[in-house]
Design an enzyme around this catalytic site. Structure first.
Site, PDB file in Angstrom:
ATOM      1  N   CYS A  56      25.773  36.694 -13.412  1.00 42.67           N
ATOM      2  CA  CYS A  56      24.653  36.561 -14.228  1.00 42.67           C
ATOM      3  C   CYS A  56      23.861  37.630 -13.792  1.00 42.67           C
ATOM      4  O   CYS A  56      24.118  38.506 -13.007  1.00 42.67           O
ATOM      5  CB  CYS A  56      24.187  34.995 -13.620  1.00 42.67           C
ATOM      6  SG  CYS A  56      23.512  35.243 -12.177  1.00 42.67           S
TER       7      CYS A  56
ATOM      8  N   CYS B  90      23.344  39.243  -7.454  1.00 44.62           N
ATOM      9  CA  CYS B  90      23.730  39.188  -5.759  1.00 44.62           C
ATOM     10  C   CYS B  90      24.398  40.161  -5.597  1.00 44.62           C
ATOM     11  O   CYS B  90      24.314  40.582  -4.171  1.00 44.62           O
ATOM     12  CB  CYS B  90      24.228  37.829  -5.692  1.00 44.62           C
ATOM     13  SG  CYS B  90      23.172  36.372  -6.136  1.00 44.62           S
TER      14      CYS B  90
ATOM     15  N   CYS C 115      29.891  39.000  -6.809  1.00 44.34           N
ATOM     16  CA  CYS C 115      29.507  37.886  -6.335  1.00 44.34           C
ATOM     17  C   CYS C 115      30.350  36.723  -6.610  1.00 44.34           C
ATOM     18  O   CYS C 115      31.425  36.771  -7.344  1.00 44.34           O
ATOM     19  CB  CYS C 115      28.081  37.276  -7.086  1.00 44.34           C
ATOM     20  SG  CYS C 115      28.271  36.909  -8.874  1.00 44.34           S
TER      21      CYS C 115
ATOM     22  N   ARG D 243      14.913  35.874   4.467  1.00 41.73           N
ATOM     23  CA  ARG D 243      16.595  35.539   4.429  1.00 41.73           C
ATOM     24  C   ARG D 243      17.052  36.268   5.537  1.00 41.73           C
ATOM     25  O   ARG D 243      16.320  36.749   6.233  1.00 41.73           O
ATOM     26  CB  ARG D 243      17.325  35.944   3.042  1.00 41.73           C
ATOM     27  CG  ARG D 243      16.774  34.990   1.916  1.00 41.73           C
ATOM     28  CD  ARG D 243      17.070  33.671   1.699  1.00 41.73           C
ATOM     29  NE  ARG D 243      16.711  33.110   0.614  1.00 41.73           N
ATOM     30  CZ  ARG D 243      17.422  32.990  -0.643  1.00 41.73           C
ATOM     31  NH1 ARG D 243      18.604  33.546  -0.643  1.00 41.73           N
ATOM     32  NH2 ARG D 243      17.015  32.573  -1.576  1.00 41.73           N
TER      33      ARG D 243
ATOM     34  N   LYS E 159      13.442  39.450   1.331  1.00 46.16           N
ATOM     35  CA  LYS E 159      14.491  40.087   2.035  1.00 46.16           C
ATOM     36  C   LYS E 159      14.170  41.346   2.699  1.00 46.16           C
ATOM     37  O   LYS E 159      13.234  42.073   2.251  1.00 46.16           O
ATOM     38  CB  LYS E 159      15.511  40.672   1.040  1.00 46.16           C
ATOM     39  CG  LYS E 159      16.145  39.262   0.299  1.00 46.16           C
ATOM     40  CD  LYS E 159      17.228  39.573  -0.871  1.00 46.16           C
ATOM     41  CE  LYS E 159      18.113  38.262  -1.268  1.00 46.16           C
ATOM     42  NZ  LYS E 159      18.914  38.596  -2.446  1.00 46.16           N
TER      43      LYS E 159
ATOM     44  N   LYS F 228      12.261  33.815  -2.586  1.00 43.71           N
ATOM     45  CA  LYS F 228      12.977  34.378  -1.427  1.00 43.71           C
ATOM     46  C   LYS F 228      12.397  35.847  -1.099  1.00 43.71           C
ATOM     47  O   LYS F 228      11.950  36.567  -1.725  1.00 43.71           O
ATOM     48  CB  LYS F 228      14.398  34.475  -1.691  1.00 43.71           C
ATOM     49  CG  LYS F 228      14.600  35.219  -3.008  1.00 43.71           C
ATOM     50  CD  LYS F 228      16.156  35.183  -3.312  1.00 43.71           C
ATOM     51  CE  LYS F 228      16.412  36.023  -4.697  1.00 43.71           C
ATOM     52  NZ  LYS F 228      17.878  35.848  -5.048  1.00 43.71           N
TER      53      LYS F 228
ATOM     54  N   CYS G 268      29.275  28.466  -8.573  1.00 47.79           N
ATOM     55  CA  CYS G 268      28.067  28.930  -8.760  1.00 47.79           C
ATOM     56  C   CYS G 268      27.200  28.296 -10.135  1.00 47.79           C
ATOM     57  O   CYS G 268      27.841  28.504 -11.321  1.00 47.79           O
ATOM     58  CB  CYS G 268      27.361  30.510  -9.062  1.00 47.79           C
ATOM     59  SG  CYS G 268      25.931  30.943  -8.956  1.00 47.79           S
TER      60      CYS G 268
ATOM     61  N   ARG H 182      25.690  28.569   3.951  1.00 48.09           N
ATOM     62  CA  ARG H 182      25.476  30.140   4.528  1.00 48.09           C
ATOM     63  C   ARG H 182      24.965  30.278   5.612  1.00 48.09           C
ATOM     64  O   ARG H 182      23.887  29.700   6.181  1.00 48.09           O
ATOM     65  CB  ARG H 182      24.625  30.842   3.407  1.00 48.09           C
ATOM     66  CG  ARG H 182      24.756  32.443   3.621  1.00 48.09           C
ATOM     67  CD  ARG H 182      23.409  32.794   2.468  1.00 48.09           C
ATOM     68  NE  ARG H 182      24.010  32.665   1.154  1.00 48.09           N
ATOM     69  CZ  ARG H 182      23.229  32.315   0.220  1.00 48.09           C
ATOM     70  NH1 ARG H 182      22.035  32.783   0.285  1.00 48.09           N
ATOM     71  NH2 ARG H 182      23.673  32.530  -1.099  1.00 48.09           N
TER      72      ARG H 182
END
Length: 764
Positions: A620, A624, A574, A274, A358, A356, A580, A205
């Site tokens: 899930c 995302c 996603c 991120r 953001k 993470k 994944c 990514r």
């Protein structure tokens, strides 16, 4: 007295008869003396008891007074005297093996970095839980930490054992390296469609603040996808590229190529900041330019500094990049105790962040970035002349949650305050440090900043941030209503050139689309931008280029937005299966069928073609594709099964709620038909679907779904006859089935593409 105590201790620890009690068996399983003292047998233990009788007697008195109810802790204390010698020897060597994780394939000793200090954090709640804080200290208090914290601490700033693992012949890397490579912008994956031996591969990514991609970098990414990936590029919901299918042996080549062409993957994944979002539109007005510059500065401020990324992927070669002086000054400033002194990572230290992080920056009204879903949301505030003066700051947004754990939840950001424009980097740093020092590091489910703010409350959180900021936040400035902006179609940039926004279903660029985009971008030397809605913007287009560019794109299916189904324009998914590892069910591969069936229900209940609902799908609950902001969200909760979330709004300012669980994909119409039919019949004037479901209430909606008997099929109001003869229809039907479409849908698509190609750039 000595004899009595000794006999008692000998019986408790060594006698095989007394050790058969249930309590002792449990203690033996949890804290086995064999684990702590592998070289000491029971007989030797008995002898040592007599040799060190006075010391054991004193220890017995202390334990009897303070820990009489905990036999397990008594055993640990008994072992402490002997274990201390070995511990001191290990500390002198400063090398240990990672303990307690049998899944980790050992690659040798790990050099210890700094340690943690466990400090109780005052809370407005009655909870007395200890929070693990990333304080640079030599206090070795025993505190529960998740294993990723150990991996980070002992990694020599993200180097070990990743570098060693990359040099092995194995197709995969071990668990520690798998966690560390995330910080470098990669995930290890396997193809879950394949059975038998696992086929390991890696997803890369990129890091593209504001979604900016130079002409050179786009063409390089296009080449890498063909040479080393699966032949497609994927645009993400955070304005980056993803390359799938990279083999371990090719990782260094691919990353080296990206870095040397002014790209980066550093920090695209992992427990740190991120990619920073900003509106992708290349407008030249002051607000948009300032928002994008601010996003780039924040991304630079929060980029890891240790050099491990370049040591591993370009053999330590120095990549020249010039940072604005205000970024360097903000990073180095330690006037309020924010930094780790003399550390290669002054902001992150050895532990980086708990999870993470953001950040998004935007301008008033423009909610193309889903501003409220970020840990930090920043809004430019300008004066009456359009000159930027400062920023409103939101904090505490986040999408991730877990099924059947009600203490995890999606959350919207809330106002923190206003800062002058010259202070924004210091304010962002103060917020990051507050999360670094107080975010939970014991259980990763609760490590995002939203849980810290939810526990503390915004008032306490603001007070702690102000200590690191060194100032009080000013009152939040009033803002106008938010709007979702897709930027599809042709627009003036403001400098005499145009930009063109292209809809890309689920962000997947491949086949004819990929070839056409490369042709246009290479031929006209265009730069591009990725939007947070997984679309692409071509920038700096001369007016004379519009017609030939439109023709090339239309022939590859990249048509004007008026020819794109409105349901598709705002839809997102996603990647989910097959790559994944967290996916429970389909998302990207499943959403075309979901949208097709939703459109069929629209037609069946009599909703107009230009009406739309924001639909988002994830495989899930991690969210995302931000399904918890959708008017109609599908969240995978089992094989071919979804939770259905309702109540979001089209301007992305309202959180949806879970309406139903375990809805099988084959039963989709049983839910959508009564919901869409009720919306059509009972909505207020101009009322959107999300607002309607919130107003009616879930109890009433559930009753409607449960009692639904269907409606009588009626012909569409505008049922134009497309096929003049049966053979044409049958041929079209055969082709449509291959593409999982109806003959009518495929025919309309062909007609729209033809009309678009004939337009040749004429005004819309």
């Amino acid at each position: 007295m000595y004899s009595i105590c000794t006999f008692y201790l000998y019986c408790r620890l060594c006698c095989p008869i007394t050790r058969k009690s249930a309590a002792n068996r449990r203690a033996a399983r949890r804290y086995s003396l064999r684990r702590l003292l592998p070289g000491v047998r029971r007989a030797a233990g008995g002898i040592l008891l007599w040799l060190f009788l006075p010391g054991f007697y004193l220890l017995f008195l202390v334990l009897r007074a303070s820990l009489s109810s905990s036999f397990e802790l008594q055993e640990m204390a008994m072992a402490t005297a002997t274990a201390t010698t070995a511990a001191i020897r290990a500390v002198k060597d400063l090398k240990v093996d990672v303990p307690g994780f049998q899944e980790v394939r050992s690659t040798g000793p790990i050099t210890l970095g700094g340690s943690f200090q466990a400090l109780p954090v005052p809370s407005s709640s009655s909870s007395s839980a200890t929070v693990v804080r990333a304080v640079s200290t030599q206090d070795t208090s025993v505190v529960k930490r998740n294993k990723v914290e150990l991996f980070k601490e002992q990694s020599n700033f993200l180097r070990f054992p990743l570098n060693e693992e990359l040099q092995t012949e194995a197709p995969n890397i071990n668990e520690v390296a798998t966690q560390l490579i995330k910080f470098h912008g990669s995930y290890q994956q396997t193809n879950r469609d394949e059975r038998g031996t696992k086929s390991y591969q890696f997803m890369l990514r990129t890091k593209n603040p504001c979604g900016k991609v130079s002409n050179k970098l786009y063409l390089i990414m296009d080449d890498l996808a063909d040479e080393f990936g699966i032949g497609t590029l994927r645009l993400t919901t955070r304005q980056t590229f993803q390359l799938h299918g990279i083999l371990k042996k090719n990782l260094k080549t691919v990353l080296n190529t990206i870095i040397k062409n002014m790209g980066s993957t550093l920090g695209a994944c992992g427990d740190l900041n991120r990619n920073v979002l900003a509106p992708a539109a290349p407008y030249t007005n002051k607000e948009y330019i300032f928002a994008q510059q601010t996003a780039e500065n924040i991304a630079s401020l929060l980029t890891p500094q240790s050099g491990a990324y370049y040591d591993i992927w370009v053999d330590g070669e120095k990549i020249v990049s010039v940072e604005p002086p205000e970024v360097v000054a903000a990073r180095n400033d330690n006037s309020h105790g924010t930094n780790f002194v003399d550390s290669p990572e002054p902001i992150y230290g050895t532990q980086f962040l708990p999870r993470k992080f953001k950040v998004a920056v935007t301008v008033p009204t423009d909610n193309s970035v889903d501003i409220l879903t970020n840990d930090i949301g920043i809004v430019v505030i300008s004066d009456s002349d359009g000159e930027p003066q400062g920023f409103n700051i939101y904090v505490g947004g986040g999408m991730g949650r877990a099924h059947r754990i009600d203490t995890t939840f999606p959350r919207l950001g809330e106002p923190l305050g206003y800062v002058p424009k010259e202070d924004i980097l210091y304010a962002v740093k103060a917020i990051v440090v507050t999360q670094r020092e107080n975010g939970r590091r014991d259980d990763r489910k609760y490590s995002r900043m939203k849980y810290l703010i939810n526990e503390w409350g915004i008032k306490k959180f603001r007070g702690v941030v102000e200590q690191y900021y060194g100032k009080k936040f000013e009152p939040f400035r009033e803002l106008p209503e938010w709007e979702f902006k897709s930027y599809l179609g042709w627009h003036e940039q403001g400098d005499g050139t145009l930009f063109c926004g292209l809809h890309v279903d689920n962000g997947r660029i491949g086949g004819k689309m990929k070839k056409a985009l490369r042709e246009v971008i290479a031929k006209y030397n265009l730069s591009v931008r990725i939007t947070p809605n997984q679309n692409l913007i071509l920038c700096d287009i001369r007016h004379s280029w519009r017609r030939p560019i439109t023709t090339i794109l239309a022939q590859a299916g990249l048509v004007q937005p008026r020819y794109v189904d409105p349901l598709n324009v705002t839809a997102m998914a996603c990647p989910a299966l097959p790559l994944c590892p967290l996916a429970i069910t389909e998302a990207e591969r499943g959403i075309p069928d979901i949208l097709k069936r939703a459109r069929a229900v629209f037609d069946k209940v009599g909703l107009r073609y230009n009406e739309s609902v924001v639909i988002r799908v994830t495989g899930c609950p991690n969210g995302c594709a931000r399904p918890y902001m959708a008017e109609l969200g599908f969240v995978g909760d089992g094989p071919n099964s979804y939770q259905i979330w309702l109540g979001g709004t089209q301007n992305q300012t309202t959180l949806a709620k879970c309406f139903m669980n375990k809805v099988k994909i084959q039963d989709l119409e049983k839910v959508l038909e009564p919901l869409f039919y009720s919306w059509k019949r009972k909505r207020l004037q101009g009322e959107q679907f999300g607002s309607f479901t919130a107003r009616i209430g879930f109890d009433k909606l559930q009753e409607i779904v449960d009692k639904w008997d269907g409606i009588v099929d009626k012909p569409a109001r505008h049922n134009l006859k497309i096929f003049a003869d049966r053979k044409t229809y049958e041929d079209m039907e055969e082709l449509a089935q291959i593409q999982n479409k109806t003959a009518h849908q495929l025919a309309m698509e062909v007609i729209r593409n033809y009309v678009a190609s004939q337009q040749n750039g004429k005004g819309e």
